[in-house]
Design a protein around this motif. Structure first.
Motif, PDB file in Angstrom:
ATOM      1  N   GLU A   1      -3.513  70.283 -74.110  1.00 13.49           N
ATOM      2  CA  GLU A   1      -4.040  68.953 -74.394  1.00 13.49           C
ATOM      3  C   GLU A   1      -5.561  69.001 -74.335  1.00 13.49           C
ATOM      4  O   GLU A   1      -6.145  69.211 -73.277  1.00 13.49           O
ATOM      5  CB  GLU A   1      -3.506  67.935 -73.394  1.00 13.49           C
ATOM      6  CG  GLU A   1      -2.015  67.705 -73.539  1.00 13.49           C
ATOM      7  CD  GLU A   1      -1.531  66.574 -72.667  1.00 13.49           C
ATOM      8  OE1 GLU A   1      -2.307  65.634 -72.420  1.00 13.49           O
ATOM      9  OE2 GLU A   1      -0.381  66.637 -72.235  1.00 13.49           O
ATOM     10  N   TYR A   2      -6.190  68.815 -75.492  1.00 11.14           N
ATOM     11  CA  TYR A   2      -7.639  68.853 -75.581  1.00 11.14           C
ATOM     12  C   TYR A   2      -8.191  67.441 -75.577  1.00 11.14           C
ATOM     13  O   TYR A   2      -7.591  66.526 -76.132  1.00 11.14           O
ATOM     14  CB  TYR A   2      -8.082  69.552 -76.871  1.00 11.14           C
ATOM     15  CG  TYR A   2      -7.663  70.990 -76.947  1.00 11.14           C
ATOM     16  CD1 TYR A   2      -8.378  71.961 -76.268  1.00 11.14           C
ATOM     17  CD2 TYR A   2      -6.565  71.374 -77.689  1.00 11.14           C
ATOM     18  CE1 TYR A   2      -8.012  73.296 -76.336  1.00 11.14           C
ATOM     19  CE2 TYR A   2      -6.187  72.702 -77.769  1.00 11.14           C
ATOM     20  CZ  TYR A   2      -6.917  73.649 -77.090  1.00 11.14           C
ATOM     21  OH  TYR A   2      -6.543  74.957 -77.170  1.00 11.14           O
ATOM     22  N   GLN A   3      -9.328  67.296 -74.952  1.00 12.95           N
ATOM     23  CA  GLN A   3     -10.042  66.024 -75.015  1.00 12.95           C
ATOM     24  C   GLN A   3     -11.534  66.300 -74.879  1.00 12.95           C
ATOM     25  O   GLN A   3     -11.937  67.234 -74.201  1.00 12.95           O
ATOM     26  CB  GLN A   3      -9.571  65.068 -73.933  1.00 12.95           C
ATOM     27  CG  GLN A   3      -9.835  65.538 -72.516  1.00 12.95           C
ATOM     28  CD  GLN A   3      -9.364  64.524 -71.495  1.00 12.95           C
ATOM     29  OE1 GLN A   3      -9.104  63.379 -71.823  1.00 12.95           O
ATOM     30  NE2 GLN A   3      -9.236  64.955 -70.265  1.00 12.95           N
ATOM     31  N   ILE A   4     -12.314  65.507 -75.564  1.00  8.12           N
ATOM     32  CA  ILE A   4     -13.764  65.616 -75.441  1.00  8.12           C
ATOM     33  C   ILE A   4     -14.174  64.702 -74.294  1.00  8.12           C
ATOM     34  O   ILE A   4     -13.993  63.485 -74.360  1.00  8.12           O
ATOM     35  CB  ILE A   4     -14.466  65.234 -76.753  1.00  8.12           C
ATOM     36  CG1 ILE A   4     -14.057  66.220 -77.855  1.00  8.12           C
ATOM     37  CG2 ILE A   4     -15.974  65.207 -76.566  1.00  8.12           C
ATOM     38  CD1 ILE A   4     -14.577  65.894 -79.221  1.00  8.12           C
ATOM     39  N   ILE A   5     -14.694  65.288 -73.230  1.00 11.52           N
ATOM     40  CA  ILE A   5     -15.095  64.505 -72.063  1.00 11.52           C
ATOM     41  C   ILE A   5     -16.430  63.825 -72.325  1.00 11.52           C
ATOM     42  O   ILE A   5     -16.610  62.645 -72.064  1.00 11.52           O
ATOM     43  CB  ILE A   5     -15.171  65.408 -70.817  1.00 11.52           C
ATOM     44  CG1 ILE A   5     -13.786  65.964 -70.513  1.00 11.52           C
ATOM     45  CG2 ILE A   5     -15.726  64.655 -69.627  1.00 11.52           C
ATOM     46  CD1 ILE A   5     -13.762  67.035 -69.458  1.00 11.52           C
ATOM     47  N   LYS A   6     -17.372  64.572 -72.856  1.00 13.73           N
ATOM     48  CA  LYS A   6     -18.672  64.008 -73.162  1.00 13.73           C
ATOM     49  C   LYS A   6     -19.308  64.833 -74.276  1.00 13.73           C
ATOM     50  O   LYS A   6     -19.258  66.053 -74.260  1.00 13.73           O
ATOM     51  CB  LYS A   6     -19.578  64.041 -71.930  1.00 13.73           C
ATOM     52  CG  LYS A   6     -20.944  63.438 -72.165  1.00 13.73           C
ATOM     53  CD  LYS A   6     -21.783  63.455 -70.909  1.00 13.73           C
ATOM     54  CE  LYS A   6     -23.150  62.885 -71.184  1.00 13.73           C
ATOM     55  NZ  LYS A   6     -24.016  62.945 -70.019  1.00 13.73           N
TER      56      LYS A   6
ATOM     57  N   THR B   1     -11.306  71.393 -82.092  1.00 11.74           N
ATOM     58  CA  THR B   1     -10.704  70.986 -80.830  1.00 11.74           C
ATOM     59  C   THR B   1      -9.197  70.824 -80.973  1.00 11.74           C
ATOM     60  O   THR B   1      -8.430  71.252 -80.121  1.00 11.74           O
ATOM     61  CB  THR B   1     -11.324  69.663 -80.348  1.00 11.74           C
ATOM     62  OG1 THR B   1     -12.730  69.839 -80.248  1.00 11.74           O
ATOM     63  CG2 THR B   1     -10.770  69.249 -79.008  1.00 11.74           C
ATOM     64  N   ILE B   2      -8.769  70.218 -82.069  1.00 10.81           N
ATOM     65  CA  ILE B   2      -7.333  69.977 -82.273  1.00 10.81           C
ATOM     66  C   ILE B   2      -6.682  70.988 -83.201  1.00 10.81           C
ATOM     67  O   ILE B   2      -5.470  71.114 -83.225  1.00 10.81           O
ATOM     68  CB  ILE B   2      -7.086  68.544 -82.789  1.00 10.81           C
ATOM     69  CG1 ILE B   2      -7.910  68.265 -84.034  1.00 10.81           C
ATOM     70  CG2 ILE B   2      -7.371  67.520 -81.709  1.00 10.81           C
ATOM     71  CD1 ILE B   2      -7.669  66.919 -84.673  1.00 10.81           C
TER      72      ILE B   2
END
Length: 94
Positions: free
Chosen positions: A84-89, A71-72
């Motif tokens: 900008e990466y983020q894990i939502i669920k 992801t990063i």
């Protein structure tokens, strides 16, 4: 056994393994496929084949695990849509 690390993208096709007949012995049946990363496939992922309900080709056991480091720090040439990466669920099911 086969272990794969990466992000596998089949945009117009499928991620899988062909069905081989027993005359390709001993390669038509393999014991285990482990994928660490992500599989993105336009169609169903297929790595195990059954004939009349019985395992007859491909990988008998399959394990998929998500690699959060991708992801990063994704592999080179990985397509992306945002910086900008983020894990939502994230949910693991059995």
């Amino acid at each position: 056994n086969m272990l794969l690390f990466g992000i596998f993208i089949a945009q117009k096709g499928t991620f899988g393994r062909d069905h081989y007949q027993s005359n390709y012995n001993p390669w038509y049946k393999r014991s285990k496929l482990e994928v660490s990363g992500s599989i993105i496939s336009n169609k169903r992922v297929g790595t195990k084949w059954t004939c009349s309900g019985t395992y007859c080709s491909g990988y008998n056991l399959r394990e998929n695990s998500y690699d959060a480091n991708q992801t990063i720090n994704p592999p080179p040439l990985t397509p992306f849509s945002d910086d900008e990466y983020q894990i939502i669920k994230w949910e693991e099911s059995q």
